[in-house]
Design a protein around this motif. Structure first.
Motif, PDB file in Angstrom:
ATOM      1  N   ALA A  34       0.841  -1.193   0.000  1.00  0.00           N
ATOM      2  CA  ALA A  34       0.000   0.000   0.000  1.00  0.00           C
ATOM      3  C   ALA A  34       0.879   1.247   0.000  1.00  0.00           C
ATOM      4  CB  ALA A  34      -0.911  -0.004   1.224  1.00  0.00           C
ATOM      5  N   ASP A  35       0.512   2.208  -0.838  1.00  0.00           N
ATOM      6  CA  ASP A  35       1.245   3.470  -0.972  1.00  0.00           C
ATOM      7  C   ASP A  35       2.710   3.213  -1.324  1.00  0.00           C
ATOM      8  OD1 ASP A  35       1.496   6.201  -1.117  1.00  0.00           O
ATOM      9  OD2 ASP A  35       1.608   6.509   1.048  1.00  0.00           O
ATOM     10  N   HIS A  36       2.924   2.314  -2.270  1.00  0.00           N
ATOM     11  CA  HIS A  36       4.287   1.881  -2.608  1.00  0.00           C
ATOM     12  C   HIS A  36       5.195   3.022  -3.054  1.00  0.00           C
ATOM     13  CE1 HIS A  36       3.108   1.970  -6.832  1.00  0.00           C
ATOM     14  NE2 HIS A  36       4.377   1.815  -7.140  1.00  0.00           N
ATOM     15  N   THR A  37       4.638   4.055  -3.657  1.00  0.00           N
ATOM     16  CA  THR A  37       5.483   5.166  -4.095  1.00  0.00           C
ATOM     17  C   THR A  37       6.119   5.859  -2.894  1.00  0.00           C
ATOM     18  OG1 THR A  37       4.126   5.492  -6.073  1.00  0.00           O
ATOM     19  CG2 THR A  37       5.526   7.324  -5.396  1.00  0.00           C
ATOM     20  N   ALA A  38       5.329   6.137  -1.871  1.00  0.00           N
ATOM     21  CA  ALA A  38       5.848   6.801  -0.672  1.00  0.00           C
ATOM     22  C   ALA A  38       6.785   5.873   0.106  1.00  0.00           C
ATOM     23  CB  ALA A  38       4.706   7.261   0.227  1.00  0.00           C
ATOM     24  N   VAL A  39       6.438   4.603   0.203  1.00  0.00           N
ATOM     25  CA  VAL A  39       7.278   3.638   0.911  1.00  0.00           C
ATOM     26  C   VAL A  39       8.632   3.514   0.208  1.00  0.00           C
ATOM     27  CG1 VAL A  39       7.526   1.197   1.550  1.00  0.00           C
ATOM     28  CG2 VAL A  39       5.337   2.361   1.882  1.00  0.00           C
ATOM     29  N   LYS A  41      10.037   5.754  -1.772  1.00  0.00           N
ATOM     30  CA  LYS A  41      10.771   7.017  -1.615  1.00  0.00           C
ATOM     31  C   LYS A  41      11.475   7.073  -0.260  1.00  0.00           C
ATOM     32  CE  LYS A  41      10.208  12.040  -1.613  1.00  0.00           C
ATOM     33  NZ  LYS A  41      11.186  12.222  -0.596  1.00  0.00           N
TER      34      LYS A  41
END
Length: 89
Positions: A34-39, A41
């Motif tokens: 979940a929210d792989h882009t933020a994780v 980053k």
């Protein structure tokens, strides 16, 4: 350090993080969390701020397979969570 030196260094560290995730078999899990882009980053930022770039590169070159990252890895907790989510030990 020039800005270009920083960018080269940052890119090298991003490459190290990618290699570490693949080496430990959690690269696919990272892409579906979940929210792989933020994780991702945050993981890249942790890797970029690590002072073990050369040591990490050698460790990656010397280990064909590994169950755990080296002790100094700032993404150890993330890797453990990703492994758990993937049903790995």
């Amino acid at each position: 350090m020039t800005f270009l030196d920083y960018l080269i260094s940052a890119d090298a560290r991003t490459t190290l993080m990618d290699r570490m995730m693949r080496k430990l078999g959690v690269d696919r899990q990272l892409k579906v969390v979940a929210d792989h882009t933020a994780v991702t980053k945050r993981a890249v930022d942790r890797c970029r701020s690590c002072g073990h770039q050369d040591e990490c590169s050698v460790w990656l070159d010397e280990h064909q397979q590994a169950d755990n990252p080296p002790d100094y890895c700032r993404n150890s907790d993330l890797i453990a969570r990703l492994r758990h989510a993937a049903g790995q030990r």
